[in-house]
Design a protein around this motif. Structure first.
Motif, PDB file in Angstrom:
ATOM      1  N   GLN A 191       3.321   0.923  -5.386  1.00 44.67           N
ATOM      2  CA  GLN A 191       2.264   0.660  -4.400  1.00 44.67           C
ATOM      3  C   GLN A 191       0.872   0.892  -4.993  1.00 44.67           C
ATOM      4  O   GLN A 191       0.722   1.619  -5.965  1.00 44.67           O
ATOM      5  CB  GLN A 191       2.473   1.543  -3.174  1.00 44.67           C
ATOM      6  N   GLN A 206       1.801  -3.746  -0.811  1.00 44.40           N
ATOM      7  CA  GLN A 206       2.890  -3.207   0.015  1.00 44.40           C
ATOM      8  C   GLN A 206       4.103  -4.099  -0.223  1.00 44.40           C
ATOM      9  O   GLN A 206       3.956  -5.244  -0.651  1.00 44.40           O
ATOM     10  CB  GLN A 206       2.468  -3.226   1.486  1.00 44.40           C
ATOM     11  N   HIS A 266       8.872   7.589   1.727  1.00 43.00           N
ATOM     12  CA  HIS A 266       8.646   7.106   3.092  1.00 43.00           C
ATOM     13  C   HIS A 266       9.929   7.236   3.900  1.00 43.00           C
ATOM     14  O   HIS A 266      11.013   7.338   3.336  1.00 43.00           O
ATOM     15  CB  HIS A 266       8.184   5.649   3.063  1.00 43.00           C
ATOM     16  N   LYS A 300      -3.658  -6.515   9.279  1.00 40.73           N
ATOM     17  CA  LYS A 300      -3.184  -5.222   8.765  1.00 40.73           C
ATOM     18  C   LYS A 300      -3.431  -4.165   9.836  1.00 40.73           C
ATOM     19  O   LYS A 300      -4.513  -4.090  10.401  1.00 40.73           O
ATOM     20  CB  LYS A 300      -3.950  -4.889   7.475  1.00 40.73           C
ATOM     21  N   SER A 343      -3.308  -0.021  10.598  1.00 49.95           N
ATOM     22  CA  SER A 343      -3.233   1.309   9.974  1.00 49.95           C
ATOM     23  C   SER A 343      -3.378   2.356  11.050  1.00 49.95           C
ATOM     24  O   SER A 343      -4.348   2.336  11.808  1.00 49.95           O
ATOM     25  CB  SER A 343      -4.391   1.500   8.988  1.00 49.95           C
ATOM     26  N   ARG A 392      -3.227   6.555  12.259  1.00 50.76           N
ATOM     27  CA  ARG A 392      -3.277   7.961  11.851  1.00 50.76           C
ATOM     28  C   ARG A 392      -3.263   8.839  13.101  1.00 50.76           C
ATOM     29  O   ARG A 392      -3.793   8.453  14.138  1.00 50.76           O
ATOM     30  CB  ARG A 392      -4.589   8.271  11.097  1.00 50.76           C
ATOM     31  N   GLY A 406       5.907   0.485   8.718  1.00 47.70           N
ATOM     32  CA  GLY A 406       6.636   1.619   8.158  1.00 47.70           C
ATOM     33  C   GLY A 406       5.673   2.745   7.861  1.00 47.70           C
ATOM     34  O   GLY A 406       4.515   2.705   8.271  1.00 47.70           O
ATOM     35  N   GLY A 407       6.153   3.758   7.142  1.00 44.21           N
ATOM     36  CA  GLY A 407       5.251   4.836   6.753  1.00 44.21           C
ATOM     37  C   GLY A 407       5.808   6.213   7.024  1.00 44.21           C
ATOM     38  O   GLY A 407       6.995   6.467   6.806  1.00 44.21           O
ATOM     39  N   GLY A 442       1.642   2.189   8.791  1.00 47.79           N
ATOM     40  CA  GLY A 442       0.917   0.923   8.724  1.00 47.79           C
ATOM     41  C   GLY A 442       1.857  -0.230   8.974  1.00 47.79           C
ATOM     42  O   GLY A 442       3.073  -0.057   9.086  1.00 47.79           O
TER      43      GLY A 442
HETATM   44  O1  C5P Z   1      -1.839   1.135   4.713  1.00 48.80           O
HETATM   45  P1  C5P Z   1      -1.927   2.493   5.294  1.00 48.80           P
HETATM   46  O2  C5P Z   1      -2.694   3.463   4.443  1.00 48.80           O
HETATM   47  O3  C5P Z   1      -2.352   2.530   6.700  1.00 48.80           O
HETATM   48  O4  C5P Z   1      -0.400   2.999   5.311  1.00 48.80           O
HETATM   49  C1  C5P Z   1      -0.018   4.252   5.813  1.00 48.80           C
HETATM   50  C2  C5P Z   1       1.381   4.560   5.304  1.00 48.80           C
HETATM   51  O5  C5P Z   1       2.290   3.596   5.840  1.00 48.80           O
HETATM   52  C3  C5P Z   1       1.492   4.443   3.791  1.00 48.80           C
HETATM   53  O6  C5P Z   1       2.316   5.488   3.312  1.00 48.80           O
HETATM   54  C4  C5P Z   1       2.138   3.093   3.576  1.00 48.80           C
HETATM   55  O7  C5P Z   1       2.921   3.045   2.427  1.00 48.80           O
HETATM   56  C5  C5P Z   1       3.005   2.932   4.812  1.00 48.80           C
HETATM   57  N1  C5P Z   1       3.193   1.508   5.167  1.00 48.80           N
HETATM   58  C6  C5P Z   1       4.484   0.989   5.219  1.00 48.80           C
HETATM   59  N2  C5P Z   1       4.686  -0.332   5.540  1.00 48.80           N
HETATM   60  C7  C5P Z   1       3.639  -1.136   5.815  1.00 48.80           C
HETATM   61  C8  C5P Z   1       2.320  -0.628   5.757  1.00 48.80           C
HETATM   62  C9  C5P Z   1       2.127   0.715   5.426  1.00 48.80           C
HETATM   63  O8  C5P Z   1       5.444   1.718   4.956  1.00 48.80           O
HETATM   64  N3  C5P Z   1       3.870  -2.430   6.109  1.00 48.80           N
END
Ligand code: C5P
Length: 456
Positions: free
Chosen positions: A27, A57, A102, A394, A396, A398, A424-425, A431
């Motif tokens: 990543q 990603q 993750h 996109k 995001s 938190r 995922g995340g 995100g």
């Molecule tokens: O992109 P962002 O910083 O918001 O992502 C937050 C977390 O979510 C990161 O650890 C990223 O790897 C994960 N993520 C993910 N799948 C996505 C987008 C973000 O697992 N499609």
């Protein structure tokens, strides 16, 4: 158990990498680029050729560009665990190793080696730490990638409250023992040895200093109001030049200005990690981690990898990248500040509809900064949405460090899926990508989950 599995897989991988075409994917953030650098060093030490690609990603779109057959060995670091539905399609022909942290989906397959601390009930650790443990299991020589492991962990904000615990703390001690890292207590300001303090203050967003973060001129004013010299003999003063009395004054002034902010006053203190043997301007782990993040998120991951692997010939190019990145963050924050109508306060969450005014590559950074600053409802998730390539948006999300009852990964994945997207995340940072035009629908899906958020 985790370490046993890492040992087992590292032994098998040492054979496979000699027989197959090795393709590494990682990543683009600090953790991903640090992980890629650890793997690059370990693979080079084994004397094998490999291809390496840094991706924003692992999504349906990026996955479509990956071709593989029985002659390939694919390694995914800092993603993969949450995308087994995509990778599954390759497993009948291709051996795959995932080194990730993750939230994992579960799948058993003869060709799948899946290393993720969460599968073993372990504490959270960055992908760079997983890669470090793996590299060290391949060869003890790779113990010297400990600095890269810590850079990734700091980039991933694994040192919540600015102290590492558990496995990462042990690794940090290993780094101290082999003379690669030293740890000291102090103010959590960037660039203590290299930057004028007013710049350190202006570039510090966590802890957020109201009116000062993001503004050099306000930072100069702030210092002179606090009775701290800004210049001496015509040169800017750095944090390390301050007398203990001045440091005390500075700490007090920051604490006062942060009154009313979320968190406790001593949030402004923490551990600083210094890398021994690197050039002065690259010794502070937090600064280096920002440098790597700036490069990774602006399509310059190669520059960051070169620096991480101790090729400093690219430093002047990196300075330009960092200046551009800072401007991008400053402009994006200004835009949101000046367009309050882009912020929508829902019952379940607060949304920032940034459209094409905030680059998708930094909407996560902007959401993190906003979550840490005053004025955002810290009892709810903050969700940023920015236009992405290919007709997508996109997302995001938190939440504040203190909200433990909400799992953002579940919420974002579910709402994204309901709109034909994917996500995922982690529990506190997640995100996703959703089709353009489905932003309102996405927020409605989140709003529907109010009960779920309280109950979960
Ligand atoms: O992109 P962002 O910083 O918001 O992502 C937050 C977390 O979510 C990161 O650890 C990223 O790897 C994960 N993520 C993910 N799948 C996505 C987008 C973000 O697992 N499609």
């Amino acid at each position: 158990l985790l370490l046993d599995e890492i040992d087992r897989v590292a032994k098998i991988a040492k054979t496979i990498i000699r027989e197959k075409n090795v393709k590494v994917f990682s990543q683009f953030d600090t953790d991903g680029v640090s992980s890629a650098s650890i793997l690059a060093k370990a693979l080079a030490r084994e004397g094998v050729n490999f291809q390496l690609r840094i991706l924003k990603q692992l999504t349906t779109e990026t996955f479509a560009e990956i071709s593989a057959d029985e002659n390939d060995f694919l390694i995914f670091s800092d993603f993969g665990s949450g995308q087994l539905n995509l990778l599954e399609k390759l497993l009948d022909k291709t051996q795959i190793l995932i080194l990730d942290h993750h939230e994992p989906t579960r799948l058993q397959h003869l060709n799948l080696f899946h290393i993720n601390p969460m599968l073993f009930g372990e504490e959270e650790m960055s992908a760079s730490v997983v890669c470090y443990l793996f590299a060290k299991a391949m060869s003890i020589k790779n113990a010297d990638t400990v600095d890269l492991a810590i850079i990734g962990a700091v980039g991933d904000e694994s040192d919540e409250n600015w102290k590492f615990d558990g496995m990462i703390k042990k690794i940090l001690t290993e780094g101290e023992m082999i003379g690669k890292i030293s740890v000291s207590q102090g103010l959590r300001l960037y660039g203590r040895n290299t930057r004028p303090i007013h710049k350190s203050l202006a570039y510090t967003f966590d802890p957020y200093i109201p009116g000062v973060s993001g503004s050099e001129s306000h930072a100069v004013q702030f210092l002179s109001d606090a009775g701290i010299r800004v210049k001496e003999h015509g040169s800017w003063v750095r944090l390390c030049d301050l007398t203990p009395d001045e440091q005390q004054k500075l700490a007090t002034a920051i604490i006062f200005s942060r009154m009313g902010e979320a968190g406790s006053p001593d949030d402004i203190f923490g551990d600083n990690y210094t890398l021994i043997g690197r050039p002065d301007e690259l010794q502070d782990v937090r600064e280096l981690s920002t440098l790597v993040n700036s490069c990774g998120r602006t399509n310059n991951a190669t520059l960051a990898m070169r620096v991480l692997l101790e090729d400093y010939s690219v430093l002047s190019r990196i300075q330009d990248v960092m200046d551009g990145y800072r401007r991008m963050i400053g402009d994006s924050l200004d835009w949101v500040r000046n367009h309050q109508s882009s912020i929508v306060k829902g019952e379940s969450a607060t949304y920032v509809f940034a459209g094409d005014r905030v680059p998708e590559s930094i909407i996560g950074t902007i959401t993190s900064i906003m979550m840490n600053s005053n004025g955002v409802d810290a009892s709810k998730p903050l969700i940023g949405l920015a236009d992405a390539e290919g007709g997508f948006v996109k997302v995001s999300a938190r939440i504040s460090k203190s909200l433990n009852h909400i799992n953002l990964k579940d919420i974002i994945s579910k709402a994204a899926r309901a709109c034909g997207g994917e996500g995922g995340g982690h529990q506190k940072a997640a995100g996703g990508l959703i089709p353009k035009g489905s932003e309102r629908r996405f927020s409605e899906e989140i709003e529907k989950m109010k009960g779920e958020m309280i109950g979960s």
